[in-house]
Design an enzyme around this catalytic site. Sequence first.
Site, PDB file in Angstrom:
ATOM      1  N   HIS A  90       0.802  -1.222   0.000  1.00 24.67           N
ATOM      2  CA  HIS A  90       0.000   0.000   0.000  1.00 24.67           C
ATOM      3  C   HIS A  90       0.841   1.281   0.000  1.00 24.67           C
ATOM      4  O   HIS A  90       0.293   2.379  -0.009  1.00 24.67           O
ATOM      5  CB  HIS A  90      -0.940   0.011   1.213  1.00 24.67           C
ATOM      6  CG  HIS A  90      -2.039  -1.000   1.129  1.00 24.67           C
ATOM      7  ND1 HIS A  90      -1.888  -2.302   1.536  1.00 24.67           N
ATOM      8  CD2 HIS A  90      -3.315  -0.899   0.667  1.00 24.67           C
ATOM      9  CE1 HIS A  90      -3.026  -2.959   1.347  1.00 24.67           C
ATOM     10  NE2 HIS A  90      -3.897  -2.142   0.817  1.00 24.67           N
ATOM     11  N   HIS A 145      -2.883  -5.693  -6.076  1.00 24.02           N
ATOM     12  CA  HIS A 145      -3.096  -6.901  -5.284  1.00 24.02           C
ATOM     13  C   HIS A 145      -4.578  -7.256  -5.250  1.00 24.02           C
ATOM     14  O   HIS A 145      -5.444  -6.440  -5.530  1.00 24.02           O
ATOM     15  CB  HIS A 145      -2.553  -6.721  -3.860  1.00 24.02           C
ATOM     16  CG  HIS A 145      -3.139  -5.562  -3.127  1.00 24.02           C
ATOM     17  ND1 HIS A 145      -2.648  -4.269  -3.223  1.00 24.02           N
ATOM     18  CD2 HIS A 145      -4.190  -5.484  -2.269  1.00 24.02           C
ATOM     19  CE1 HIS A 145      -3.362  -3.457  -2.476  1.00 24.02           C
ATOM     20  NE2 HIS A 145      -4.310  -4.167  -1.883  1.00 24.02           N
ATOM     21  N   CYS A 149     -14.563  -5.312   3.874  1.00 26.02           N
ATOM     22  CA  CYS A 149     -13.608  -5.387   2.785  1.00 26.02           C
ATOM     23  C   CYS A 149     -12.277  -5.870   3.340  1.00 26.02           C
ATOM     24  O   CYS A 149     -12.012  -5.755   4.535  1.00 26.02           O
ATOM     25  CB  CYS A 149     -13.452  -4.058   2.058  1.00 26.02           C
ATOM     26  SG  CYS A 149     -13.077  -2.670   3.123  1.00 26.02           S
ATOM     27  N   HIS A 171      -8.510  -8.505   2.228  1.00 28.27           N
ATOM     28  CA  HIS A 171      -7.621  -9.170   1.288  1.00 28.27           C
ATOM     29  C   HIS A 171      -7.581 -10.671   1.579  1.00 28.27           C
ATOM     30  O   HIS A 171      -7.403 -11.065   2.737  1.00 28.27           O
ATOM     31  CB  HIS A 171      -6.204  -8.617   1.411  1.00 28.27           C
ATOM     32  CG  HIS A 171      -6.123  -7.127   1.374  1.00 28.27           C
ATOM     33  ND1 HIS A 171      -6.162  -6.343   2.518  1.00 28.27           N
ATOM     34  CD2 HIS A 171      -6.034  -6.273   0.334  1.00 28.27           C
ATOM     35  CE1 HIS A 171      -6.088  -5.071   2.168  1.00 28.27           C
ATOM     36  NE2 HIS A 171      -6.005  -5.004   0.852  1.00 28.27           N
ATOM     37  N   GLU A 193     -15.089  -9.701  11.512  1.00 22.82           N
ATOM     38  CA  GLU A 193     -15.332  -8.288  11.819  1.00 22.82           C
ATOM     39  C   GLU A 193     -16.691  -8.046  12.451  1.00 22.82           C
ATOM     40  O   GLU A 193     -16.816  -7.218  13.360  1.00 22.82           O
ATOM     41  CB  GLU A 193     -15.197  -7.441  10.552  1.00 22.82           C
ATOM     42  CG  GLU A 193     -13.788  -7.354  10.022  1.00 22.82           C
ATOM     43  CD  GLU A 193     -13.640  -6.314   8.936  1.00 22.82           C
ATOM     44  OE1 GLU A 193     -14.627  -5.604   8.618  1.00 22.82           O
ATOM     45  OE2 GLU A 193     -12.530  -6.198   8.383  1.00 22.82           O
ATOM     46  N   TYR A 212      -9.057  -0.639  -9.506  1.00 27.44           N
ATOM     47  CA  TYR A 212      -8.964   0.793  -9.234  1.00 27.44           C
ATOM     48  C   TYR A 212      -7.629   1.153  -8.604  1.00 27.44           C
ATOM     49  O   TYR A 212      -6.884   0.307  -8.108  1.00 27.44           O
ATOM     50  CB  TYR A 212     -10.117   1.272  -8.351  1.00 27.44           C
ATOM     51  CG  TYR A 212     -10.290   0.485  -7.064  1.00 27.44           C
ATOM     52  CD1 TYR A 212      -9.470   0.679  -5.976  1.00 27.44           C
ATOM     53  CD2 TYR A 212     -11.322  -0.430  -6.943  1.00 27.44           C
ATOM     54  CE1 TYR A 212      -9.637  -0.031  -4.798  1.00 27.44           C
ATOM     55  CE2 TYR A 212     -11.501  -1.149  -5.777  1.00 27.44           C
ATOM     56  CZ  TYR A 212     -10.658  -0.936  -4.708  1.00 27.44           C
ATOM     57  OH  TYR A 212     -10.835  -1.655  -3.554  1.00 27.44           O
ATOM     58  N   GLU A 262      -4.417   2.519  -2.650  1.00 20.89           N
ATOM     59  CA  GLU A 262      -5.157   1.285  -2.919  1.00 20.89           C
ATOM     60  C   GLU A 262      -5.060   0.964  -4.404  1.00 20.89           C
ATOM     61  O   GLU A 262      -5.733   1.573  -5.229  1.00 20.89           O
ATOM     62  CB  GLU A 262      -6.627   1.433  -2.512  1.00 20.89           C
ATOM     63  CG  GLU A 262      -6.863   1.452  -1.022  1.00 20.89           C
ATOM     64  CD  GLU A 262      -6.652   0.094  -0.363  1.00 20.89           C
ATOM     65  OE1 GLU A 262      -6.222  -0.853  -1.043  1.00 20.89           O
ATOM     66  OE2 GLU A 262      -6.923  -0.018   0.839  1.00 20.89           O
ATOM     67  N   GLU A 272      -5.928  -2.021  -6.362  1.00 24.21           N
ATOM     68  CA  GLU A 272      -6.591  -3.289  -6.089  1.00 24.21           C
ATOM     69  C   GLU A 272      -7.350  -3.862  -7.284  1.00 24.21           C
ATOM     70  O   GLU A 272      -7.951  -3.127  -8.069  1.00 24.21           O
ATOM     71  CB  GLU A 272      -7.554  -3.136  -4.902  1.00 24.21           C
ATOM     72  CG  GLU A 272      -6.813  -2.843  -3.609  1.00 24.21           C
ATOM     73  CD  GLU A 272      -7.695  -2.918  -2.389  1.00 24.21           C
ATOM     74  OE1 GLU A 272      -7.161  -3.241  -1.308  1.00 24.21           O
ATOM     75  OE2 GLU A 272      -8.906  -2.631  -2.499  1.00 24.21           O
ATOM     76  N   TRP A 307     -12.355   4.187  -1.653  1.00 25.76           N
ATOM     77  CA  TRP A 307     -12.806   3.209  -2.650  1.00 25.76           C
ATOM     78  C   TRP A 307     -14.307   2.956  -2.630  1.00 25.76           C
ATOM     79  O   TRP A 307     -14.826   2.254  -3.488  1.00 25.76           O
ATOM     80  CB  TRP A 307     -12.070   1.882  -2.423  1.00 25.76           C
ATOM     81  CG  TRP A 307     -12.335   1.276  -1.065  1.00 25.76           C
ATOM     82  CD1 TRP A 307     -13.358   0.434  -0.713  1.00 25.76           C
ATOM     83  CD2 TRP A 307     -11.578   1.477   0.133  1.00 25.76           C
ATOM     84  NE1 TRP A 307     -13.286   0.104   0.627  1.00 25.76           N
ATOM     85  CE2 TRP A 307     -12.200   0.736   1.167  1.00 25.76           C
ATOM     86  CE3 TRP A 307     -10.419   2.222   0.434  1.00 25.76           C
ATOM     87  CZ2 TRP A 307     -11.704   0.706   2.476  1.00 25.76           C
ATOM     88  CZ3 TRP A 307      -9.933   2.187   1.735  1.00 25.76           C
ATOM     89  CH2 TRP A 307     -10.568   1.434   2.730  1.00 25.76           C
TER      90      TRP A 307
END
Length: 200
Positions: free
Chosen positions: A44, A51, A86, A88, A106, A122, A133, A135, A178
């Site tokens: 990042h 990624h 959100c 990874h 979460e 994006y 970001e 991604e 995002w």
Amino acid sequence: MPTTPATAANSAPNGSADAPPEILLELVDESGNTIGTAEKLSAHQPPGQLHRAFSVFLFDEKGRLLLQQRALGKYHSPGVWSNTCCGHPYPAEGPFAAAARRTHEELGVSPTLLAEAGTVRYNHPDPASGLVEQEFNHLFVGLVQSPLRPDPEEVADTQFVTPQELAEQHAKDPFSAWFMTVLDAARPAIRELTGDTVGW
């Protein structure tokens, strides 16, 4: 975050109990093919490394979107509002499995009727943190049908919103860089899931 093969095998070399484990992300090319891995924070750092990521949008029985406010202790985009969840995938972990896992970690719920909703690529710098970001994001939509049990280390607040309420909140409160990109990309699947009864 729970210890997994991806984190345990890459823990800090000094073995200190308070040294955070190294979290690896899956690097991809412009078509989403895996080309390697990188440590999460380094991926990042400007200009960012492309990624794999995922974004989840969950709705209640009234067709309202579940938003979360990111915990204030997060190093990236703390305190801002964003979509339901959100994150990874770990290297070699499928995006669908990662989305379900992280939503439970979460928010303490397991989504129902979770379905793929396409992908979006994006590049969003975050002025507040200075991070980027880059991604290739896998989108998912589904329903939430049980009480939330948010992890306070991950989530500061939650709320369900209609499109009108979202527009009003987006105009006055900070949202993730995002958020609108992933929401717009997921809209066709959102409309199919909700029957577009509230105007998504």
